[in-house]
Motif scaffolding. Structure first.
Motif, short mmCIF file in Angstrom:
data_model
loop_
_atom_site.label_atom_id
_atom_site.label_comp_id
_atom_site.label_asym_id
_atom_site.label_seq_id
_atom_site.Cartn_x
_atom_site.Cartn_y
_atom_site.Cartn_z
N ALA A 212 0.97 -1.12 0.04
CA ALA A 212 -0.01 0.12 0.03
C ALA A 212 0.75 1.31 0.09
N VAL A 213 0.36 2.32 -0.70
CA VAL A 213 1.19 3.61 -0.76
C VAL A 213 0.14 4.55 -0.21
N ILE A 214 0.28 5.11 0.84
CA ILE A 214 -0.57 6.09 1.55
C ILE A 214 -0.44 7.23 0.93
N GLY A 215 -1.14 8.18 0.29
CA GLY A 215 -1.09 9.35 -0.28
C GLY A 215 -1.60 9.67 -1.99
N GLY A 216 -1.86 10.85 -2.08
CA GLY A 216 -2.33 11.17 -3.36
C GLY A 216 -1.52 12.06 -4.07
N GLY A 217 -0.46 12.47 -3.45
CA GLY A 217 0.20 13.74 -4.04
C GLY A 217 1.56 13.23 -4.70
N GLU A 218 2.19 14.07 -5.23
CA GLU A 218 3.74 13.92 -5.79
C GLU A 218 4.53 13.12 -5.00
N GLU A 327 -11.08 -2.37 7.58
CA GLU A 327 -9.83 -2.60 7.92
C GLU A 327 -9.27 -3.38 6.58
N HIS A 328 -8.08 -3.27 6.01
CA HIS A 328 -7.38 -3.91 4.96
C HIS A 328 -5.98 -4.26 5.56
N ALA A 329 -5.71 -5.38 5.02
CA ALA A 329 -4.27 -6.05 5.44
C ALA A 329 -3.32 -5.96 4.41
N PHE A 330 -2.02 -5.51 4.69
CA PHE A 330 -1.05 -5.37 3.92
C PHE A 330 0.35 -6.12 4.37
N ASP A 331 1.34 -6.28 3.53
CA ASP A 331 2.33 -6.82 4.18
C ASP A 331 3.46 -5.75 3.76
N LEU A 332 3.30 -4.86 3.25
CA LEU A 332 4.09 -3.66 3.01
C LEU A 332 3.28 -2.20 2.83
N VAL A 333 3.84 -1.26 3.80
CA VAL A 333 2.91 0.04 3.58
C VAL A 333 3.87 1.07 3.34
N ILE A 334 3.88 1.83 2.63
CA ILE A 334 4.81 3.13 2.49
C ILE A 334 4.00 4.31 2.79
N ASP A 335 4.11 5.14 3.87
CA ASP A 335 3.55 6.18 4.26
C ASP A 335 4.23 7.55 3.38
N ALA A 336 3.41 7.81 2.50
CA ALA A 336 4.06 8.76 1.64
C ALA A 336 2.75 9.90 1.58
N THR A 337 2.23 10.30 2.66
CA THR A 337 1.55 11.48 2.71
C THR A 337 2.08 12.93 3.00
N GLY A 338 3.29 13.09 2.79
CA GLY A 338 4.04 14.13 2.49
C GLY A 338 4.53 14.88 4.04
N GLY A 339 5.05 15.90 3.79
CA GLY A 339 5.56 16.57 5.12
C GLY A 339 4.41 17.02 5.89
#
Length: 442
Positions: A212-218, A327-339
């Motif tokens: 999962a990649v969290i965030g919708g920006g650049e 709830e959704h399950a993932f085995d890898l999450v990247i928190d890319a919500t920005g600063g």
């Protein structure tokens, strides 16, 4: 040259495009014999660090989402001293993207290749070149404490060797997104932006069945653009928007970013709608084209309200308006919500925070600060200017928080610095009994 520093000292935190646009134009003003502030820039990594792997926001190999022709002087219209606008803009052409390419004998190749957006590391080289050309005073260190004084601002920063130094300024310019190393959960399967790019550089991205990649920006777009090159069976992009939007790149959308003249007259709801559709939570056209044919990618709508480890998985709770959290399950999450947009508040001492709250008449949260940004991109009501272009999108124009109108940004900041310095000098002259005309900016 003697005009450099005639309008006091401007301290900037962050050695990125915004600070360098101001520094370059200040040098142009001084070279023309016009009053300009001395610019001192403080940055942990040096010039352009956030466009290089060491900054933690990229690996340097992904492409800039904005055309590089929107450089430090763009849109080359207007100037801090209006009667000298043509000379000032001509001077800023010496700091342009084209001048950088010509200086490195790569202009012809760039044209022949169809004017591609440069990789992040090349954009960093452009910023380094412009900084060296302007002679801006860059201090390598981490800003730790910011204090409002009777005469301006005092910034304490820690150098790499552990020593703490201070610099005083008449005005303070804060830029940059803050830290990229704050994941929503302290877990090896949840990567912050900086940890993700560190893993990429070391080729340590683990194989994943569901990421999962969290965030919708650049920030999320760059991470996603990289993640698809690795062994991942499926990738969910999580954002509160109903879909993954593409950044608008038509003339009509771009013109709002380049020329914010009529922006403040738009109703608040319309301004927020434009920002939502064209800037925040959108992917660049080039990234969307790269991802279009990859059937591993899907979109999940919602805001992540909770993250927890369950066995070998990370469970994310997604919440949508009027719906029960799922709830959704993932085995890898990247928190890319920005600063964090308000990261700089952590630097302000208690008295300065009180002054800020008094100036805006409310707690300094995101919405209140956005509403308090004046035409000069500074917080209204403070006795000394605090320029916050990253928060100026709603009040003054959507191009100020990004790379869309760096030339107009520098115009407003420098015009304010020169105006304030003229008023201060006039006040001193009146108190001393001298008669002198303040340096005009018209």
């Amino acid at each position: 040259m003697e005009a450099y520093g005639a309008a006091g000292t401007l301290v900037a935190i962050g050695a990125g495009p915004k600070s360098l646009a101001v520094a370059a134009k200040a040098r142009v003003l001084a070279d023309l014999g016009l009053p300009a502030p001395r610019v001192v820039v403080i940055d942990k990594h040096g010039v352009g660090g956030n466009w290089l792997p060491l900054g933690g926001w990229t690996d340097g190999r992904h492409r800039l989402g904005t055309s590089p022709e929107k450089d430090l002087g763009f849109p080359y219209r207007g100037a801090p001293h209006r009667t000298h606008a043509a000379q000032i803009n001509a001077g800023m052409l010496e700091y342009s993207w084209m001048a950088f390419l010509v200086a490195h004998q790569t202009y012809t190749e760039w044209i022949d290749r169809g004017r591609p957006n440069p990789h992040h590391n090349v954009w960093a080289r452009y910023l380094e070149w412009a900084a060296a050309r302007s002679g801006v005073d860059v201090r390598i260190g981490t800003a730790e404490t910011v204090r409002l004084t009777d005469d301006g601002w005092n910034v304490a920063y820690r150098r790499a060797d552990g020593t703490v130094e201070t610099v005083d300024g008449d005005g303070l310019l804060v830029t940059g997104p803050g830290s990229s190393d704050e994941p929503l959960l302290d877990d090896p399967r949840v990567l912050s932006v900086s940890k993700f790019w560190h893993a990429v550089s070391r080729r340590e991205i683990p194989a994943s069945s569901r990421a999962a990649v969290i965030g919708g920006g650049e920030t999320a777009a760059s991470a996603l653009d990289e993640l698809v090159r690795h062994e991942v069976m499926s990738i969910s992009v999580i954002s509160p928007a109903p879909t993954i939007y593409t950044r608008g790149e038509s003339y009509f959308e771009n013109s709002v970013f380049s020329d914010p003249t009529g922006w403040p007259s738009l109703p608040a709801a319309e301004r927020r709608d434009v920002i939502r559709r064209t800037d925040r939570g959108v992917f660049s056209v080039s990234v969307q084209e790269n991802l279009l044919a990859d059937d591993r990618i899907n979109h999940l709508r919602g805001r992540v309200t909770r993250a927890r480890r369950v066995g070998d998985s990370v469970h994310l709770a997604l919440c949508n308006p009027d719906c029960t959290a799922v709830e959704h399950a993932f085995d890898l999450v990247i928190d890319a919500t920005g600063g964090r947009p308000l990261w700089f508040l952590d630097l302000l001492d208690a008295e300065t925070l009180d002054e800020l709250e008094l100036a805006i008449g409310a707690a300094p949260d995101l919405r209140n600060l956005e509403n308090a940004i004046g035409h000069d991109l500074a917080v209204t009501g403070l006795p000394q200017p605090l320029y916050l272009p990253n928060l100026a999108g709603f009040a003054q124009g959507p191009g100020f928080p990004n790379l869309s109108c760096l030339g107009e940004l520098s115009n407003r900041v420098l015009r304010s610095a020169v105006d304030r310095s003229s008023v201060d000098r006039s006040a001193v002259d009146r108190r001393s009994g001298r008669v002198s005309a303040p340096a005009g900016v018209r």
